[in-house]
Design a protein around this motif. Structure first.
Motif, PDB file in Angstrom:
ATOM      1  N   ALA A  28       0.816  -1.222   0.000  1.00  0.00           N
ATOM      2  CA  ALA A  28       0.000   0.000   0.000  1.00  0.00           C
ATOM      3  C   ALA A  28       0.845   1.265   0.000  1.00  0.00           C
ATOM      4  O   ALA A  28       0.319   2.355  -0.232  1.00  0.00           O
ATOM      5  CB  ALA A  28      -0.930  -0.008   1.212  1.00  0.00           C
ATOM      6  N   VAL A  29       2.150   1.139   0.256  1.00  0.00           N
ATOM      7  CA  VAL A  29       3.024   2.312   0.277  1.00  0.00           C
ATOM      8  C   VAL A  29       3.196   2.841  -1.147  1.00  0.00           C
ATOM      9  O   VAL A  29       3.489   2.074  -2.067  1.00  0.00           O
ATOM     10  CB  VAL A  29       4.402   1.957   0.880  1.00  0.00           C
ATOM     11  CG1 VAL A  29       5.365   3.135   0.760  1.00  0.00           C
ATOM     12  CG2 VAL A  29       4.246   1.560   2.334  1.00  0.00           C
ATOM     13  N   PRO A  30       3.006   4.152  -1.363  1.00  0.00           N
ATOM     14  CA  PRO A  30       3.169   4.702  -2.712  1.00  0.00           C
ATOM     15  C   PRO A  30       4.604   4.532  -3.213  1.00  0.00           C
ATOM     16  O   PRO A  30       5.560   4.531  -2.439  1.00  0.00           O
ATOM     17  CB  PRO A  30       2.826   6.186  -2.529  1.00  0.00           C
ATOM     18  CG  PRO A  30       2.063   6.268  -1.250  1.00  0.00           C
ATOM     19  CD  PRO A  30       2.588   5.174  -0.392  1.00  0.00           C
ATOM     20  N   GLY A  31       4.746   4.414  -4.536  1.00  0.00           N
ATOM     21  CA  GLY A  31       6.079   4.294  -5.122  1.00  0.00           C
ATOM     22  C   GLY A  31       6.199   3.031  -5.964  1.00  0.00           C
ATOM     23  O   GLY A  31       5.767   1.958  -5.548  1.00  0.00           O
ATOM     24  N   ASP A  32       6.762   3.177  -7.136  1.00  0.00           N
ATOM     25  CA  ASP A  32       6.980   2.056  -8.044  1.00  0.00           C
ATOM     26  C   ASP A  32       8.439   1.609  -7.941  1.00  0.00           C
ATOM     27  O   ASP A  32       9.355   2.386  -8.251  1.00  0.00           O
ATOM     28  CB  ASP A  32       6.662   2.488  -9.476  1.00  0.00           C
ATOM     29  CG  ASP A  32       6.763   1.332 -10.462  1.00  0.00           C
ATOM     30  OD1 ASP A  32       7.129   0.219 -10.039  1.00  0.00           O
ATOM     31  OD2 ASP A  32       6.484   1.550 -11.653  1.00  0.00           O
ATOM     32  N   PRO A  33       8.711   0.372  -7.493  1.00  0.00           N
ATOM     33  CA  PRO A  33      10.098  -0.091  -7.390  1.00  0.00           C
ATOM     34  C   PRO A  33      10.865   0.000  -8.706  1.00  0.00           C
ATOM     35  O   PRO A  33      12.066   0.272  -8.707  1.00  0.00           O
ATOM     36  CB  PRO A  33       9.944  -1.544  -6.936  1.00  0.00           C
ATOM     37  CG  PRO A  33       8.633  -1.588  -6.218  1.00  0.00           C
ATOM     38  CD  PRO A  33       7.764  -0.619  -6.949  1.00  0.00           C
ATOM     39  N   ALA A  34      10.167  -0.206  -9.811  1.00  0.00           N
ATOM     40  CA  ALA A  34      10.841  -0.119 -11.110  1.00  0.00           C
ATOM     41  C   ALA A  34      11.333   1.300 -11.368  1.00  0.00           C
ATOM     42  O   ALA A  34      12.445   1.510 -11.878  1.00  0.00           O
ATOM     43  CB  ALA A  34       9.902  -0.577 -12.220  1.00  0.00           C
TER      44      ALA A  34
END
Length: 314
Positions: A28-34
């Motif tokens: 649920a934490v915002p942010g795209d690992p890619a």
């Protein structure tokens, strides 16, 4: 069922539930690992290819099972930021956090047990009043503020100990311990304050029990009555509080390690959160949870030593 076996079974079930909750929260934490790895300027095709490579496009339950299976096999994945196995990062940071926590526990116990026992044996005396004042101040002042005061007073003014940083254990045992003295004191003082109050209350309560008065009436000296009859029973709530303080020490280590610029697990979790390195955060949090629950099982085992009645329960 044996209480210890029952505790271990409960530990496994609880860890399974906790791991799933941690995974859901990290999802649920915002942010795209890619995007964290490649940067926001990367093309959509490149980002999509990396998501497929990392398995980020798989269903949620599939990714959870893959992560849990990896954890059980010792494969915690690779950090998005450091491109290093998370297990290696945790292992390196443990070399700082474990000694720091151990020193804090030793200092806390070394201060609180004698102070609490002496204060209880002489109520309303000078030491009892000092213990009450110490407990109030220690509970009121947060550990990171104590750390800042230690840096300003002991490290910068007197120059007796390092103000921060860690030279590494390769530099020698004493330089490493020297760098952890002030942080461990900052962690220990609030816990020692709580433990002092608990010790004092427990000793006074047990001292007023009938079996202690009976021992005194049979001729036991105050010191024999204290160490043979009072302390074994008074230690049960003290051990309970000491076990609960492990989680507080772990939470406090996040702040104290950053105040003293120590490369421990606390600073790793803080940096990973700032960089949205979610795989590192979820593994570190799971590791912390495992330590806290493992300590609870250890406390249950200590109970059976301190209270023989627990050994015969069915």
């Amino acid at each position: 069922m044996n209480p210890i076996i029952k505790s271990l079974a409960g530990l496994l079930v609880t860890l399974l539930v906790v791991s799933f909750v941690i995974f859901l929260v990290m999802e649920a934490v915002p942010g795209d690992p890619a995007e964290i790895i490649l940067g926001t300027s990367a093309s959509p095709d490149t980002l999509e290819a990396l998501r497929n490579q990392l398995g980020l496009n798989q269903p949620l339950i599939t990714r959870y099972i893959c992560w849990l299976t990896g954890v059980l096999h010792g494969d915690l994945g690779n950090s998005y930021t450091y491109s290093t196995p998370v297990a290696q990062l945790i292992g390196e940071r443990l070399k700082v956090t474990l000694p720091l926590t151990a020193m804090a526990i030793v200092i806390s116990v070394a201060i609180s047990l004698p102070l609490g026992v002496i204060a209880a044996s002489r109520p309303n005396g000078l030491i009892d009043n000092f213990a009450s004042l110490f407990a109030q101040i220690g509970i009121a002042v947060p550990n990171f503020w104590i750390g800042l005061l230690l840096i300003l007073g002991v490290a910068l003014y007197f120059g007796a100990l390092p103000a921060g940083g860690f030279p590494g254990w390769n530099s020698g045992l004493w330089p490493g311990i020297k760098a952890l003295i002030l942080p461990s004191i900052a962690l220990a003082i609030p816990q020692a304050a709580v433990l002092t109050r608990v010790t004092r209350s427990a000793v006074i309560e047990v001292t007023n029990e009938d079996f202690v008065r009976t021992a005194r009436a049979k001729g036991a000296t105050p010191s024999i009555a204290l160490w043979r009859h009072v302390m074994p029973n008074a230690l049960i709530p003290v051990v309970t509080m000491l076990g609960m303080q492990i989680s507080v020490l772990i939470a406090g280590a996040v702040l104290v390690e950053n105040v003293f610029n120590l490369p421990g697990l606390g600073s790793l979790a803080y940096q990973a959160l700032a960089q949205r390195d979610l795989i590192v955060i979820q593994n570190v949090v799971l590791f912390f949870a495992t330590i806290v629950m493992g300590v609870n099982v250890l406390v249950d085992a200590v109970y059976t030593i301190l209270d023989p009645r627990l050994r015969v329960r069915k």
